[in-house]
Structure formats: structure tokens, C-alpha cells
Enzyme design. Structure first.
Site, PDB file in Angstrom:
ATOM      1  N   GLY A  71       0.811  -1.212   0.000  1.00  0.00           N
ATOM      2  CA  GLY A  71       0.000   0.000   0.000  1.00  0.00           C
ATOM      3  C   GLY A  71       0.850   1.270   0.000  1.00  0.00           C
ATOM      4  O   GLY A  71       0.528   2.235  -0.700  1.00  0.00           O
ATOM      5  N   ASN A 151      -7.986   3.862   8.563  1.00  0.00           N
ATOM      6  CA  ASN A 151      -7.376   2.705   9.238  1.00  0.00           C
ATOM      7  C   ASN A 151      -7.443   2.781  10.753  1.00  0.00           C
ATOM      8  O   ASN A 151      -7.230   1.775  11.419  1.00  0.00           O
ATOM      9  CB  ASN A 151      -5.913   2.557   8.797  1.00  0.00           C
ATOM     10  CG  ASN A 151      -5.135   3.837   8.886  1.00  0.00           C
ATOM     11  OD1 ASN A 151      -5.480   4.823   8.238  1.00  0.00           O
ATOM     12  ND2 ASN A 151      -4.102   3.861   9.694  1.00  0.00           N
ATOM     13  N   SER A 199      -3.367  -3.198  -0.705  1.00  0.00           N
ATOM     14  CA  SER A 199      -2.246  -3.907  -0.073  1.00  0.00           C
ATOM     15  C   SER A 199      -2.632  -5.365   0.180  1.00  0.00           C
ATOM     16  O   SER A 199      -3.757  -5.644   0.602  1.00  0.00           O
ATOM     17  CB  SER A 199      -1.916  -3.226   1.253  1.00  0.00           C
ATOM     18  OG  SER A 199      -0.982  -3.996   1.980  1.00  0.00           O
ATOM     19  N   GLY A 200      -1.687  -6.275  -0.026  1.00  0.00           N
ATOM     20  CA  GLY A 200      -1.975  -7.705   0.118  1.00  0.00           C
ATOM     21  C   GLY A 200      -2.111  -8.187   1.555  1.00  0.00           C
ATOM     22  O   GLY A 200      -2.944  -9.040   1.858  1.00  0.00           O
ATOM     23  N   CYS A 325       1.160   1.356  12.111  1.00  0.00           N
ATOM     24  CA  CYS A 325       2.346   1.602  11.289  1.00  0.00           C
ATOM     25  C   CYS A 325       3.291   2.571  11.975  1.00  0.00           C
ATOM     26  O   CYS A 325       4.436   2.719  11.578  1.00  0.00           O
ATOM     27  CB  CYS A 325       1.924   2.107   9.909  1.00  0.00           C
ATOM     28  SG  CYS A 325       0.857   0.909   9.096  1.00  0.00           S
TER      29      CYS A 325
HETATM   30  C1  LIG Z   1      -5.001   3.018   4.929  1.00  0.00           C
HETATM   31  C2  LIG Z   1      -3.627   2.453   4.734  1.00  0.00           C
HETATM   32  N1  LIG Z   1      -2.900   2.856   3.691  1.00  0.00           N
HETATM   33  C3  LIG Z   1      -1.666   2.368   3.454  1.00  0.00           C
HETATM   34  C4  LIG Z   1      -1.091   1.439   4.298  1.00  0.00           C
HETATM   35  C5  LIG Z   1       0.265   0.910   3.997  1.00  0.00           C
HETATM   36  O1  LIG Z   1       0.187  -0.368   3.406  1.00  0.00           O
HETATM   37  P1  LIG Z   1       1.453  -1.345   3.416  1.00  0.00           P
HETATM   38  O2  LIG Z   1       1.619  -1.797   4.830  1.00  0.00           O
HETATM   39  O3  LIG Z   1       1.085  -2.446   2.479  1.00  0.00           O
HETATM   40  O4  LIG Z   1       2.615  -0.571   2.919  1.00  0.00           O
HETATM   41  C6  LIG Z   1      -1.808   1.004   5.425  1.00  0.00           C
HETATM   42  C7  LIG Z   1      -1.206   0.077   6.406  1.00  0.00           C
HETATM   43  O5  LIG Z   1      -1.573   0.063   7.563  1.00  0.00           O
HETATM   44  C8  LIG Z   1      -3.116   1.522   5.638  1.00  0.00           C
HETATM   45  O6  LIG Z   1      -3.865   1.125   6.683  1.00  0.00           O
END
Ligand SMILES: Cc1ncc(COP(=O)(O)O)c(C=O)c1O
Length: 389
Positions: A71, A151, A199-200, A325
């Protein structure tokens, strides 16, 4: 003690069928899809099949799918890639205050390059109001990026209506659908999307894989340089096993007709019912009528995030505070601040429980009972501390 995993918005367990498909790809299809010999051609055929499948399921054509490392990369490619390719048309970008850092930090990076970014406010439910987008749109706006599902609090944006606002404008519309994908069918044409990130590892696929949908006419630059993979937009040898895993994860959802929403809705109801029966004081953060049932964000007055997370972990419940994150740091959530303001106590005592395939209704009941016990313990403690003061 069997731990209960309620942090599916951070990541999900890999589905056994995904592991099987990936293992098979690792064992049998090691050829480089760019090689012209039979090993390469076999891998190329698998890659093409995956691309066609993914494209078909979102109503796109295979030429509009760019596999990425997840993502974050899809968001960066959409935002920075579009900005760099379209700067002759304008240098204004619109996004929201509640985006994931993959979008926010990409936008902040663009500011250092001379782009102007408007970060739209949200209401107390975490929703972007149509009027704020209309008012911030300028002739030189080149991109609008608004996430589909937040998220941290699970709020669902009215993406089709928001995208319709810029239908006749030069700006492209991007949505980060990382937390939305898999809950219900997404059709890019029906929603009026130019770009979409997925995102996978949020849908029981492997980590380190995802894709960007970019409609045929969308101009964007690659952010890295090398080979000709992904039609020059994302050079680097494709991770075929990961892409096979991502495709399998999507297939499991699609072929079963998006089965999870109803069970998550049930988990959410059960969780809240138990808290209410236990007499817990709590407040659900998010939009009461527009939410992804997989994410339940709750504030517990009289507690703090640090002690909540510590006690939950000790009692075998894996949850998180806002965005995982940025895990490790217990910074106040930029999402809750955008919804309530910096001074609101809800920014300091909110926990995100997120449901997924690792759960069943009995677990949810047990977890909610444990959460209630913890809250009772902690609020009793904080009352005693107050009294001693
Ligand atoms: C809304 C959103 N966007 C982007 C991401 C990032 O995705 P990735 O972990 O695959 O880089 C996340 C991960 O928590 C997310 O919740």
C-alpha cells in the site's frame, strides 16, 4: 493462555490457501518473467493471469494494474508520480488530515518540492464534507486523494460522491482502499476513480505486495528506474510468489462473494453489547452510519492508552492504539485530533480493535469480557489515585 488477535487492520494472518499457492509458485515457477526462454515464459503467463484476474475484479483492464510492494508504494506512486508528471498543469494537491502516513508523508514530501497541499478537515465522525472539497478545489489542482476507509476509526468516505465533484475538473481522483478492499466489491468505473491503492497483507495475503490501479489516461511518473517491468512504471524483477499470493487472497474473497462483512458486523455488535452489559463507560469513535465493520475504535474515559495496551497485552489481547504503522511510538493520533481537536481526552484513551479471519464470535465475547475487567480495574485505580491526590 491463548492470545486473541484483534489487530487485523495492522496485518492479517496469511490464509492457508495463499501459503499453498505461494509455495507452489516458489517451487515450480522460479523463472524471471522477463526471460524469453520457457522458464521465463511460464512465469510471464502466471503474472499475466494474475494481472488479468485482479483487473477484472475491480472493473479495470489489465494494462491499468501495476503490482507494487504494498500500500505504501502504491500510495507514493499515485501521489508523487502524478504530481511529477502533471506539474505543468498545476501544483496544487488536495488530500485529508486523516490519511495514512503513506499518503500524508508523500504529500509533505511534495511540499518540499514546491507543490501546495490542502489537507481537508473532517467532521467529528471522521467524514470529509462535500462542501470542503468543493471550496478547496482550484483551477491548478492536479490531484485529489481521499481514503476509502480510515485505518484508525474505520470511517467510510462517500467516495463516489466526492469523486463526482471533480468529474469535469482536470484533477485526478485517487483513493487509498487498503482498509476497504475485500469488504465489498469495488468497481473503479462506478466509483469514478482514476487511481486506487491496495495492499496484500490486509486481506490475508503476504506482506510486501499490493497494486496500484491507474486508469488508461492517467499520467504518472515512475519513482524508481531500472528495467521495463510494470510498463516502466515500477521497474524491478516481479515477486511472482507474492503476486500469486495476493491474487489468491483476492480470489478467496471474490469467489466466496465477499463473505466477511456480515461476521465483522456481528463481532462489532457482540463486543459493544458485552461492554454495555458489564456497565463500562465507553465511546465509539467513528461514524455511526458509515463505517467498515472490521475496525472498532473505542475511547475509555479515565484510562490512558499506555496502560490499556499494556494490560490488554498481559491479558492476551492484541489490539492497538490508532495506526500500528507508527507502532512503538505512542504519539497522539492525528486522526482523532482531526476529529475532536487536540485537547479532547478521547485522543488519549482510544483503542482500535480490528476483526478478521483469526476471530470467531466466542473469542470476541471473551475478549470484550476481558476488556471490561481491565477497564474496571484501571478506572478503579485512577479513582484511587485521584482520591489520594
Ligand atoms: C489506509 C492504509 N494505507 C496504506 C497502508 C500501507 O500499506 P502497506 O503496509 O502495504 O505498505 C496502510 C497500512 O496500515 C493503511 O492502513
Amino acid at each position: 493462555m491463548d492470545a486473541i488477535y484483534l489487530d487485523h487492520a495492522a496485518t492479517t494472518p496469511v490464509h492457508p490457501a495463499v501459503i499453498e499457492a505461494m509455495t507452489n509458485a516458489l517451487q515450480t515457477s522460479f523463472g524471471n518473467p522477463s526471460s524469453i526462454h520457457s522458464f521465463g515464459r511460464e512465469s510471464r503467463a502466471i503474472l499475466d493471469r494474475c494481472r488479468r484476474y485482479v483487473a477484472d475484479k475491480i472493473g479495470a483492464s489489465e494494462k491499468e494494474i501495476y503490482f507494487t510492494s504494498g500500500g505504501t508504494e502504491a500510495d507514493n506512486l499515485a501521489i508523487i508520480g502524478v504530481a511529477l508528471a502533471n506539474k505543468a498543469k498545476g501544483k496544487h494537491i488536495i488530500t485529508t488530515q486523516i490519511e495514512h502516513h503513506a499518503v500524508l508523508h508523500a504529500a509533505e514530501h511534495l511540499e518540499t518540492l514546491g507543490f501546495e497541499v490542502t489537507y481537508l478537515p473532517v467532521n467529528q465522525y471522521g467524514q470529509v464534507e462535500m462542501r470542503t472539497l468543493q471550496e478547496s478545489l482550484r483551477d491548478d489542482t492536479i490531484l485529489v486523494s481521499i481514503m476509502m476507509v480510515n485505518n484508525e476509526v474505520g470511517t467510510l468516505q462517500a467516495i463516489a460522491e466526492l469523486a463526482a465533484i471533480i468529474k469535469d475538473h482536470q484533477a485526478y481522483f485517487h483513493t487509498d482502499a487498503v482498509q476497504a478492499f475485500g469488504l465489498e466489491q469495488i468497481n473503479v468505473a462506478k466509483l469514478g476513480l482514476d487511481l486506487l491503492s491496495v495492499s496484500g497483507h490486509k486481506i490475508n495475503g503476504p506482506k510486501g505486495t499490493g497494486f496500484l490501479y491507474a486508469g488508461k489516461g492517467v499520467k504518472f511518473h515512475a519513482l524508481q528506474h531500472g528495467g521495463a517491468q510494470e510498463r516502466l512504471k515500477r521497474p524491478g524483477t516481479e515477486s511472482l510468489p507474492a503476486i500469486v499470493g495476493l491474487t489468491k487472497a483476492i480470489e478467496l474473497i471474490v469467489e466466496d462473494n465477499y463473505p466477511h462483512k456480515a461476521s465483522y458486523e456481528n463481532y462489532r455488535t457482540v463486543f459493544l453489547q458485552v461492554l454495555a452489559q458489564e456497565g463500562i463507560t465507553f465511546q465509539v469513535n467513528g461514524a455511526p452510519n458509515a463505517y467498515a465493520p472490521s475496525i472498532l475504535n473505542i475511547s475509555f474515559p479515565g484510562t490512558s492508552v499506555e496502560s490499556l495496551l499494556m494490560n490488554l497485552d498481559l491479558d492476551g489481547i492484541a489490539a492497538s492504539s490508532g495506526s500500528a504503522c507508527t507502532a512503538g511510538s505512542l504519539e497522539l493520533s492525528h486522526v482523532l485530533i482531526a476529529m475532536y481537536g487536540e485537547q479532547d481526552p478521547r485522543t488519549e484513551n482510544a483503542i482500535r480493535f480490528s476483526f478478521g479471519l483469526a476471530n470467531d464470535a466466542a473469542q470476541i465475547k471473551k475478549a470484550a469480557t476481558k476488556v471490561s475487567q481491565i477497564i474496571k480495574r484501571l478506572t478503579k485505580q485512577s479513582t484511587i489515585i485521584e482520591e489520594v491526590k
